[in-house]
Enzyme design. Structure first.
Site, PDB file in Angstrom:
ATOM      1  N   ASP A  29       0.946  -6.679  18.023  1.00 19.75           N
ATOM      2  CA  ASP A  29       0.155  -6.137  16.914  1.00 19.75           C
ATOM      3  C   ASP A  29       0.871  -6.271  15.576  1.00 19.75           C
ATOM      4  O   ASP A  29       2.063  -6.578  15.529  1.00 19.75           O
ATOM      5  CB  ASP A  29      -0.222  -4.672  17.200  1.00 19.75           C
TER       6      ASP A  29
ATOM      7  N   ASN B  89      -0.551   9.332  22.182  1.00 19.71           N
ATOM      8  CA  ASN B  89      -1.955   9.594  22.539  1.00 19.71           C
ATOM      9  C   ASN B  89      -2.449   8.640  23.632  1.00 19.71           C
ATOM     10  O   ASN B  89      -3.648   8.537  23.874  1.00 19.71           O
ATOM     11  CB  ASN B  89      -2.857   9.486  21.302  1.00 19.71           C
TER      12      ASN B  89
ATOM     13  N   HIS C  51      -2.014   5.308  23.643  1.00 15.87           N
ATOM     14  CA  HIS C  51      -2.373   3.948  23.226  1.00 15.87           C
ATOM     15  C   HIS C  51      -1.355   2.923  23.718  1.00 15.87           C
ATOM     16  O   HIS C  51      -0.187   3.250  23.972  1.00 15.87           O
ATOM     17  CB  HIS C  51      -2.620   3.848  21.712  1.00 15.87           C
TER      18      HIS C  51
ATOM     19  N   GLU D  48      -6.338   2.114  20.429  1.00 20.86           N
ATOM     20  CA  GLU D  48      -6.424   3.573  20.372  1.00 20.86           C
ATOM     21  C   GLU D  48      -7.430   4.083  21.421  1.00 20.86           C
ATOM     22  O   GLU D  48      -8.235   3.305  21.950  1.00 20.86           O
ATOM     23  CB  GLU D  48      -6.864   3.999  18.970  1.00 20.86           C
TER      24      GLU D  48
HETATM   25  C1  GLP Z   1       3.221   1.806  17.707  1.00 20.07           C
HETATM   26  C2  GLP Z   1       3.039   0.425  18.306  1.00 20.07           C
HETATM   27  C3  GLP Z   1       3.015   0.467  19.797  1.00 20.07           C
HETATM   28  C4  GLP Z   1       4.164   1.301  20.308  1.00 20.07           C
HETATM   29  C5  GLP Z   1       4.007   2.713  19.844  1.00 20.07           C
HETATM   30  C6  GLP Z   1       5.097   3.645  20.347  1.00 20.07           C
HETATM   31  O1  GLP Z   1       2.042   2.472  17.447  1.00 20.07           O
HETATM   32  N1  GLP Z   1       1.861  -0.242  17.851  1.00 20.07           N
HETATM   33  O2  GLP Z   1       3.067  -0.847  20.308  1.00 20.07           O
HETATM   34  O3  GLP Z   1       4.196   1.252  21.698  1.00 20.07           O
HETATM   35  O4  GLP Z   1       4.033   2.695  18.440  1.00 20.07           O
HETATM   36  O5  GLP Z   1       6.201   3.538  19.503  1.00 20.07           O
HETATM   37  P1  GLP Z   1       7.602   4.153  19.767  1.00 20.07           P
HETATM   38  O6  GLP Z   1       8.251   3.271  20.759  1.00 20.07           O
HETATM   39  O7  GLP Z   1       8.295   4.102  18.442  1.00 20.07           O
HETATM   40  O8  GLP Z   1       7.403   5.537  20.263  1.00 20.07           O
END
Ligand code: GLP
Length: 240
Positions: free
Chosen positions: A67, A135, A137, A142
């Site tokens: 992404d 959440n 995702h 989402e």
């Molecule tokens: C973002 C990314 C996700 C990632 C998530 C969790 O929203 N788009 O791909 O998995 O954050 O991030 P973190 O690893 O910093 O908790």
């Protein structure tokens, strides 16, 4: 889903590095689906260290990222393109031509999504690395995203904007939209490795593993993947 629970984040990162290195050693031209966020940073540091110490070659590897924030150019410090270059690609000697990610600055959203869909068609991923949103995702899919989705532009959930604000100078700077690989494309990977660390992921981990498979919890779709491994530290696995 195979579940590995580790004592802490360091051990989680060690185990994740073992999995990724096994893929690259088995096939030096492997296609790696990669993720951003803070969770894979320990894994990425270990891959970079391994290459420095053992000379593992990434010359023929190709990558596809999940992404990208809409509106951020790849030179922006919080863009996922910049994150990947800084935390992984430079250290592994992976040239820009070997990597793929959505272009956050593309003016024509539909054309950019179609371009990335076409890229993914030609790049069957040997492994897809994932983090987990608090959440539930995955990538920026989402809650409520159809399981059949391809690359699309999303309006980020308020909780995601808040979660990611820690990385920006001010919450007002967090982009509200992003391009993301769809759930259908994540599920196409031959193998999935999802990492979860910390108590703020415990609810999402529980729902992903033990809850119903529902579009309300995007990660729950992983229960249907034939080869998915979760590595979670004790804090993230606390509710299992
Ligand atoms: C973002 C990314 C996700 C990632 C998530 C969790 O929203 N788009 O791909 O998995 O954050 O991030 P973190 O690893 O910093 O908790």
């Amino acid at each position: 889903m195979k579940i590995i629970v580790t004592d802490n984040y360091e051990e989680l990162s060690d185990k994740a590095a073992e999995v990724m290195l096994a893929v690259v050693k088995a096939d030096p031209s492997a296609v790696l689906g990669l993720a951003t966020g803070t969770t894979p940073l320990g894994l990425y540091a270990r891959l970079v260290r391994d290459r420095a110490e053992n000379g593992t070659s990434y010359a023929r590897v190709r990558t596809a990222n999940l992404d990208e924030y809409k509106g951020l150019p790849k030179t922006h410090e919080q863009s996922y393109a910049y994150f990947m270059k800084k935390n992984l690609f430079d250290g592994l000697g992976i040239a820009p031509g070997q990597t793929n990610i959505e272009d956050g600055t593309a003016a024509d959203e539909a054309a950019e999504c179609a371009r990335y869909d076409a890229v993914l068609e030609t790049l069957p991923r040997d492994i897809q690395l994932l983090g987990l949103g608090s959440n539930g995702h995955i990538a920026f899919n989402e809650p409520g995203t159809p399981f059949g989705s391809g690359t699309h532009v999303v309006e980020l959930a308020e909780s995601t904007v808040k979660d990611n604000a820690r990385l920006f100078a001010d919450i007002a700077e967090v982009p509200r939209k992003a391009f993301t690989m769809g759930i259908r494309q994540i599920m196409q990977a031959r193998r999935i490795l999802i990492l979860a660390s910390g108590a703020n992921k415990a609810d999402a981990v529980y729902k992903m593993v033990c809850g119903p498979v529902t579009e309300a919890v995007p990660a729950s779709v992983l229960q249907l993947h034939p080869c998915c491994t979760l590595i979670a530290d004790k804090a993230a696995a606390a509710k299992l």
